[in-house]
Scaffold this motif. Structure first.
Motif, PDB file in Angstrom:
ATOM      1  N   ASN A  62      -2.447   8.617  45.997  1.00  0.00           N
ATOM      2  CA  ASN A  62      -2.588   9.676  44.990  1.00  0.00           C
ATOM      3  C   ASN A  62      -3.979   9.708  44.365  1.00  0.00           C
ATOM      4  N   HIS A  63      -4.691   8.569  44.437  1.00  0.00           N
ATOM      5  CA  HIS A  63      -6.053   8.575  43.901  1.00  0.00           C
ATOM      6  C   HIS A  63      -6.939   9.548  44.664  1.00  0.00           C
ATOM      7  N   LEU A  64      -6.576   9.830  45.932  1.00  0.00           N
ATOM      8  CA  LEU A  64      -7.303  10.826  46.714  1.00  0.00           C
ATOM      9  C   LEU A  64      -6.651  12.199  46.606  1.00  0.00           C
ATOM     10  N   ALA A  65      -5.331  12.243  46.756  1.00  0.00           N
ATOM     11  CA  ALA A  65      -4.649  13.540  46.744  1.00  0.00           C
ATOM     12  C   ALA A  65      -4.754  14.231  45.395  1.00  0.00           C
ATOM     13  N   GLN A  66      -4.841  13.469  44.294  1.00  0.00           N
ATOM     14  CA  GLN A  66      -4.927  14.044  42.957  1.00  0.00           C
ATOM     15  C   GLN A  66      -6.245  13.721  42.289  1.00  0.00           C
TER      16      GLN A  66
END
Length: 339
Positions: A41-45
């Motif tokens: 999620n650090h990349l997706a968000q």
């Protein structure tokens, strides 16, 4: 076909645990068994990455090792153009997901290697050593025919006898928190610094304003892209007047504004503002500034002729040389002694 899809969707929604939300997205999570990639999620968000950069990072992360990920190779795989892909790669490089470096092959050939890290923040944390498990001894099988000696059991320890203290292994120190990630290059969404204002002449005389307006109106004869409106000419005229005030020739100004144009030229007025501001020449120096510095004046003491011995000596005033002055002083002292 639509009926089958609607029926499958209805069954899938019925299996969603918990009550369905009244608004927003509803997730139907089906487990993957093959051909899937884990994305954090650090990349997706990521709050500072564009959607193009996030999608490109997922595409690169899903590719096998050794796949070419240059700008041209990604352009052939994706629908975005080279500019958008290049900008997305710069974003990923600024936030640590992508690293590009030069590598020299044995044949003296230099290539560019690309490294993608799916979790760059984890690289900054110190890696603690995993505890090594003690080996477990294998069980020993004793044949039934071999008698097993029975040893006397030691007496149980009483409460008065202190039990042996087994030292506990040193606890591992807690790793220090990772420093915050600071990108070296600001993301494209960062606020840009304000543009410098257009140059203004010291005194906008009617002659300067007329010449600047004529020069801007005449640009379309040399480059059809610079067909300016009256409002743009009125806005740019003081900047051109500043060039003319600094003794720049009109042909020089015209060549500076119209040569080596980008293709295609989408914003001609912005290009004129940039060139008029960034390429402004300094004022011409005056005659006193170009004059060579004066050398320090050397004062030469002239020659004089001694009135007594006619010897030449240097002195600003005529008179006697040093020897004759000393002789006269001795004579004067002798006369005073005799008196």
């Amino acid at each position: 076909m639509d009926t089958q899809q609607n029926t499958a969707l209805t069954h899938a929604l019925a299996e969603v645990p918990g009550p369905l939300p009244t608004s927003g997205v509803i997730h139907i999570t089906l487990p993957h068994t093959d051909r899937f990639t884990v994305v954090g999620n650090h990349l997706a968000q990521h709050p500072d990455l564009s959607c193009t950069a996030v999608g490109l990072a997922v595409r690169i992360q899903s590719l096998p090792q050794g796949t070419e990920v240059s700008i041209k190779a990604l352009t052939a795989r994706c629908q975005e153009g080279e500019r958008r892909i290049a900008a997305a790669l710069r974003e990923l490089e600024a936030h640590g997901y992508l690293q590009r470096f030069r590598h020299r092959l044995p044949g003296q050939k230099v290539i560019t290697r690309t490294v993608f890290c799916n979790q760059p923040a984890a690289l900054l944390r110190p890696r603690s050593q995993a505890p090594v498990a003690a080996p477990v001894p294998a069980p020993v099988t004793v044949p039934a025919s071999v008698p097993v000696p029975v040893t006397a059991q030691p007496p149980a320890q009483t409460q008065a006898q202190p039990q042996a203290h087994t030292p506990e292994p040193d606890s591992q120190p807690e790793p220090a928190p990772a420093p915050p990630f600071v990108p070296l290059v600001p993301p494209p969404t960062a606020p840009k610094p304000p543009r410098p204002p257009l140059p203004q002449p010291g005194t906008l005389t009617p002659e300067l304003d007329r010449a600047a307006t004529a020069l801007l109106s005449d640009l379309r004869r040399h480059a059809a892209e610079f067909t300016l409106s009256e409002g743009d000419i009125h806005h740019l005229a003081p900047a051109v007047a500043t060039w003319l005030e600094r003794d720049a020739h009109p042909d020089t100004i015209r060549r500076t504004l119209t040569d080596d144009l980008p293709q295609p030229l989408r914003h001609p007025v912005k290009l004129l503002k940039h060139r008029l501001t960034a390429l402004l020449p300094p004022p011409l120096p005056g005659a006193c500034d170009l004059a060579a510095p004066a050398r320090p004046r050397v004062v030469v003491t002239p020659f004089q002729t001694c009135d007594d011995c006619d010897r030449a000596f240097r002195s600003p005033d005529p008179g006697h040389c040093r020897d004759c002055r000393e002789t006269r002083e001795h004579r004067g002292e002798d006369a005073r002694v005799a008196a």
